[in-house]
Scaffold this active site. Structure first.
Site, mmCIF file in Angstrom:
data_model
loop_
_atom_site.group_PDB
_atom_site.id
_atom_site.type_symbol
_atom_site.label_atom_id
_atom_site.label_comp_id
_atom_site.label_asym_id
_atom_site.label_seq_id
_atom_site.Cartn_x
_atom_site.Cartn_y
_atom_site.Cartn_z
ATOM 1 N N ASP A 1 8.547 -16.482 45.914
ATOM 2 C CA ASP A 1 10.000 -16.326 45.812
ATOM 3 C C ASP A 1 10.639 -17.262 46.824
ATOM 4 O OD1 ASP A 1 12.640 -15.544 45.974
ATOM 5 O OD2 ASP A 1 12.203 -13.395 45.870
ATOM 6 N N HIS A 2 11.326 -18.279 46.322
ATOM 7 C CA HIS A 2 11.836 -19.310 47.215
ATOM 8 C C HIS A 2 12.982 -18.817 48.096
ATOM 9 C CE1 HIS A 2 12.036 -23.288 48.772
ATOM 10 N NE2 HIS A 2 11.470 -23.877 47.746
ATOM 11 N N ARG A 3 13.513 -17.622 47.807
ATOM 12 C CA ARG A 3 14.526 -17.085 48.706
ATOM 13 C C ARG A 3 13.891 -16.695 50.042
ATOM 14 N NH1 ARG A 3 16.721 -12.235 45.082
ATOM 15 N NH2 ARG A 3 14.470 -11.999 45.013
#
Lengths: 378, 478
Positions: free
Chosen positions: B449-451
């Site tokens: 999850d790039h967040r």
């Protein structure tokens, strides 16, 4: 006499909010989930040992009844069952706050209040078995018949409260509903009328976090008790799994109503441990870890710990209550399974308080129709 | 000697007609108590356990696990002991007659027949023989004088199919009876949507013979008549069987785990911005170590699978990069880094994809981890995974290699920030010490999850997992 302030202040409880909610302050609590007595600056209560043991007994018996009813539904003996599992303290506490001449207006889940008001569980079971529409006398018990339509009973309660107000009676009215009901129109009408007339009604919301499958954060941007301010009467949030706090807060709100101070909104912050009814599957809309978290706030366990720790209940007492629960369950089981369907013509009997000629004619016609079958007794 | 009692499948929802027995929790010969769970049943609404209404000994399970049973059908026979609290004075006959429970609206069982009407003769005879039932046809004259009312109390929804059947028989047989719909012939029986379909397709319902209960014309009858050559529609008597799977498309209702999986995957794919990175790594040393370790007494009776080493490598890498184990909290706009690793393992089970997790996996020794992994997958395949087993996961491994696949781009388990796909281990030509030699090679794919996880962190983490698998001795340095 304690009155209900617009905002009650209490120690915030770590993790009191459901995981999906922002942390909420202002939760009245007198008994922590760990079974510790704590003080609240506004609400206090000093129950006798007998009263404490009585509350414990009611909580356990009501849960045992509920467990048996769920099993009976799974065995095909009930058409449906709305479980109160997890909400025992909210109901038993509220029920004990009522005086004999007060009037309660339940939804269809207030088995705990029914129990405290002296309704025979079998009269509730007969409703869920489809044998009758609830067998108890609402006047005698001060406990209206169950209302399935959400939340019609809040209007009935407000109307009743306006009635006793005009009678000059010292009666308070307690209207039950859930978090889901607050999204509907009727309850807003009921609260507006109650506020306008300062009717002696207490709105008791069991916020069990789910309107069937819709979580509370999808229903309200603010904590529910804060809505009361918009209607012009006080709102208070109480730990719904703390029977002492519920009892203290509800008692104060009912007293205020009797004294002519108008309505109060109580948000009993609790959790429905089971399904909405036996017809749904909560694992499809909520996570198990949420359930695990609420298990730690069990309403019965904390009172048991407190009683044991204070030396107010020994092993014999707890075993005795368990045994009493099993006896109750056996009585409910045999009583329920032996219920006979009512005669078909009885459906004409309670349509009006007094029989009307057209209805009497229909009844006679139906009776003759029934008699035209082979094997019918008449 | 106790009585034989049968438990009929109740309507555990409202208006259900059938349920699938997922598994039996008791066996023939078992002693059961009242409210002891007997089996797990999945309906269109929920999977629930059915508690026993009787105390006694199980004498027969009437349906196998996996079978779909109509509401109202007996599912189990129990010989009750003398003091059965649930006994209701039923005399202890072998049970088929017993219908003491409310089994709901019910499906097409034959119990809910309409009661025969009393005829003049029957009324006269009743004084001496009250139990005699007149065959339905004898009551036809009575029908003329007093129309049948549907919806009488004695007729539940369940009985309607039978009522239609009786009506059809009656109408067909009683040629002398006056036409009831004024057309000179009985109106063909079909539901409104089927009538509309027939009208749309230009099929005359009167020319069809229905294949449904009681001669009701079904959608399939109309479709078959429409497909038949012109003029041949009257001959469409034997109904076509349901389409077989090798012809045309099949429509499968999305229920249960499949439905849940679909929803979870959509949520995950459209809320967490996914990135996937790949790493192909020579795991020959790990495979050799596996053989050596499997021979050690600590691993006696434990499955030492390649997955075990991937799990261990992942746990070691998480220790270096705890953020990989974190989660994004939308409500509070926080990143939460748990103090433990609940390691999820995606498992293909008969009920569908489940992701149970090993709690506090970082604390387990390698043999304990091996046992936990084996236990997890066995429980899942047996269909006994509880919701608690699946809750609280922090990171997941999906072992696509067991299907012979090299790699994939896995979708995150909702609420987690990383998932590692482990591909098949194959002998491949590989440059090893400057020469091309056959080596054991696998491909790892990490979706994150790039967040929560930047490319740098994801890359370092994946490289660390690969480093341990390439050279297990590196673990000592972690």
């Amino acid at each position: 006499m304690p009155t209900v302030p617009a905002t009650a202040v209490a120690d915030p409880v770590p993790g009191a909010g459901a995981p999906h909610l922002p942390r909420q302050p202002d939760l009245v609590q007198l008994l922590t989930p760990e079974g510790q007595r704590v003080e609240d600056p506004v609400y206090s209560i000093d129950p006798t040992p007998d009263e404490l043991r009585g509350l414990y007994r009611d909580l356990v018996l009501v849960r045992r009844w509920d467990t048996e009813a769920t099993a009976l539904q799974r065995q095909g003996e009930l058409g449906l069952w709305a479980s109160l599992l997890g909400q025992e303290a909210a109901q038993v506490g509220a029920g004990h706050a009522l005086r004999p001449d007060d009037m309660a207006f339940p939804t269809y889940r207030e088995h705990g209040v029914a129990w405290v008001r002296g309704v025979d569980p079998l009269h509730v079971m007969s409703l869920f078995r489809g044998v009758d529409n609830g067998g108890w006398d609402p006047v005698e018990t001060g406990f209206n018949l169950y209302t399935i339509v959400i939340p019609a009973q809040t209007l009935h309660a407000t109307g009743y409260a306006m009635g006793v107000q005009r009678d000059g009676a010292e009666t308070a009215v307690l209207a039950f509903f859930g978090d889901g009901a607050t999204s509907q129109g009727e309850i807003n009408e009921a609260m507006i009328w109650a506020a306008s007339f300062q009717a002696p009604v207490v709105f008791f919301c069991q916020n069990n976090q789910y309107a069937i499958s819709a979580p509370i954060e999808r229903q309200s941007r603010v904590p529910l008790y804060q809505r009361a301010a918009g209607f012009g009467f006080p709102g208070v949030r109480v730990d719904g799994n703390d029977v002492l706090a519920v009892l203290a807060v509800t008692r104060a709100a009912l007293a205020a109503a009797r004294e002519g101070q108008g309505p109060t909104f109580i948000e009993a912050f609790t959790y429905r441990m089971g399904a909405h009814t036996t017809s749904d599957d909560p694992t499809r809309y909520r996570l198990a870890d949420e359930l695990e978290e609420w298990k730690l706030r069990d309403p019965i366990a904390r009172l048991k710990v407190y009683l044991a720790h204070e030396g107010l209940g020994d092993a014999d007492f707890f075993a005795g209550v368990e045994a009493e629960g099993d006896e109750l369950a056996a009585r409910i089981r045999s009583g329920t399974t032996s219920m006979e369907p009512p005669p078909a013509v009885s459906m004409f009997d309670a349509v009006y308080a007094e029989q009307t000629p057209p209805l009497a004619a229909q009844r006679a016609e139906f009776e003759a129709y029934q008699a035209s079958f082979e094997g019918s007794s008449s | 000697m106790g009585a034989l009692k049968q438990f009929r499948l109740p309507d555990v929802g409202e208006g259900l007609t059938e349920g699938e027995i997922l598994q039996w929790l008791v066996a023939v010969g078992d002693e059961v108590t009242v409210n002891q769970p007997l089996c797990e049943v999945e309906t269109a609404k929920a999977a629930v356990e059915l508690p026993s209404p009787f105390a006694g000994t199980v004498t027969a399970l009437l349906h196998e696990a996996g079978s779909t049973v109509d509401v109202g059908a007996p599912i189990i026979t129990i010989e009750t002991s003398g003091e059965d609290p649930a006994a209701d004075g039923d005399g202890g006959q072998a049970a088929p007659e017993r219908t003491a429970n409310l089994v709901g609206y019910g499906p097409r069982t034959t119990e809910a027949r309409r009661r025969p009407r009393r005829t003049g003769a029957a009324v006269a005879a009743r004084a001496t023989a009250p139990a005699v039932r007149t065959p339905l046809l004898a009551t036809v004259p009575d029908l003329d004088t007093k129309p049948v009312r549907h919806g009488g109390l004695e007729m539940g929804r369940a009985a309607e199919a039978n009522a239609l059947e009786e009506e059809a028989t009656t109408t067909a047989a009683a040629t002398a009876a006056p036409a009831r719909h004024g057309t000179g012939r009985p109106r063909p029986l079909a539901k409104p949507p089927v009538r509309k379909l027939a009208r749309d397709l230009g099929v005359d319902l009167a020319l069809l013979t229905g294949s449904g209960p009681g001669g009701v014309i079904t959608r399939a009858d109309v479709a078959a008549a429409s497909a038949a050559p012109a003029g041949a529609s009257a001959a469409v008597s034997p109904p076509p069987s349901p389409p077989v799977s090798d012809q045309g498309e099949q429509r499968i209702p999305v229920t249960g785990v499949r439905k849940h999986t679909a929803a979870a995957m959509v949520t995950s794919a459209f809320t967490a911005p996914h990135v996937t990175e790949f790493l192909t790594v020579d795991v020959t040393r790990t495979m050799k170590l596996r053989t050596r370790l499997a021979a050690r007494p600590e691993f006696a009776g434990v499955k030492v699978s390649p997955l075990l080493f991937v799990a261990k490598a992942l746990l070691l890498a998480v220790r270096r990069h705890p953020m990989v184990n974190a989660r994004w909290e939308e409500g509070t706009r926080e990143i939460v880094v748990p103090g433990h690793v609940n390691l999820g393992i995606a498992a293909a089970t008969p009920r569908g994809l489940l992701v149970p997790n090993v709690k506090d996996a970082e604390r387990l020794s390698l043999p304990d981890l091996a046992r936990a992994l084996t236990g997890l997958t066995e429980t899942a395949r047996a269909g006994r995974t509880s919701p608690a087993d699946m809750a609280g996961g922090t990171i997941t491994i999906t072992n696509v290699g067991v299907f012979g696949v090299d790699t994939g781009t896995p979708i995150l388990n909702p609420g987690e920030s990383a998932i590692l796909a482990f591909g098949a281990v194959r002998a491949m030509p590989w440059v090893h010490k400057g020469r091309v030699v056959p080596r054991q090679v696998t491909t790892l794919a990490l979706s994150f999850d790039h967040r929560v996880i930047d490319g740098e962190l994801g890359s370092r983490f994946l490289a660390d997992v690969g480093a341990v698998l390439h050279d297990p001795a590196a673990a000592l340095a972690f």
